[in-house]
Design a protein around this motif. Structure first.
Motif, PDB file in Angstrom:
ATOM      1  N   MET A   1       0.800  -1.214   0.000  1.00  0.00           N
ATOM      2  CA  MET A   1       0.000   0.000   0.000  1.00  0.00           C
ATOM      3  C   MET A   1       0.842   1.278   0.000  1.00  0.00           C
ATOM      4  N   LYS A   2       2.107   1.184   0.383  1.00  0.00           N
ATOM      5  CA  LYS A   2       2.973   2.368   0.436  1.00  0.00           C
ATOM      6  C   LYS A   2       3.347   2.786  -0.979  1.00  0.00           C
ATOM      7  N   PRO A   3       3.349   4.073  -1.229  1.00  0.00           N
ATOM      8  CA  PRO A   3       3.785   4.523  -2.554  1.00  0.00           C
ATOM      9  C   PRO A   3       5.292   4.340  -2.706  1.00  0.00           C
ATOM     10  N   PRO A   4       5.764   4.140  -3.930  1.00  0.00           N
ATOM     11  CA  PRO A   4       7.213   3.932  -4.125  1.00  0.00           C
ATOM     12  C   PRO A   4       7.995   5.194  -3.782  1.00  0.00           C
TER      13      PRO A   4
END
Length: 163
Positions: free
Chosen positions: A158-161
């Motif tokens: 779920m974390k953005p890159p």
């Protein structure tokens, strides 16, 4: 003497009554295997593990064969040539099934390997079952750790890159 005669009749009747469910179970299993084999064949799928047939006992130096599901057993037993009133020589007799393997029999009657066809067929050689390592962690051995690992994977996904 009369009492023992009545007792033997009662025992004989009891054995006959108990035999009916056993024969019914065998028959229903054979029908289930025949239907499964027909479905696989219609779909063009093989049966590499002989689930729809009856597998022969392994003999050292010889490949195993998989007989048709209605045979009951896959060996050279006395009545294997006429199971259920039909000519079943090349479906239920272990030696005859093996002799019909492709490369030894005529192309129009040869029996393929089980990885290519449904029973009767020849089992693939060299495939041995290796038990999994009992020390390997699975969800069944530690469910709480599996849940924790899954939640970490979800959070990471779920974390953005990072740029």
């Amino acid at each position: 003497m009369v009492c023992s005669g009545k007792m033997s009749i009662v025992i004989a009747v009891a054995l006959l009554v108990l035999q009916v469910p056993v024969e019914g179970a065998r028959r229903s299993e054979a029908v289930r295997k025949m239907i499964a084999a027909r479905n696989l064949e219609a779909a063009g799928l093989p049966d590499p593990n002989c689930h729809t047939g009856v597998i022969a006992m392994k003999e050292k130096g010889k490949p195993q064969v998989c007989c048709a599901g209605y045979c009951g057993e896959c060996s050279d037993y006395q009545t294997c040539k006429a199971v259920r009133g039909q000519n079943s020589t090349f479906a239920c007799c272990k030696t005859q099934v093996f002799e019909r393997r492709c490369g030894k029999a005529a192309a129009n009657v040869c029996l393929k390997k089980c990885s290519e066809a449904v029973p009767p067929c020849i089992m693939d050689e060299g495939e041995t079952f290796k038990a999994p390592d009992p020390k390997t962690r699975t969800a069944g051995t530690d469910c709480n750790k599996a849940v924790e690992d899954w939640r970490k994977k979800v959070a990471a996904a779920m974390k953005p890159p990072k740029k």
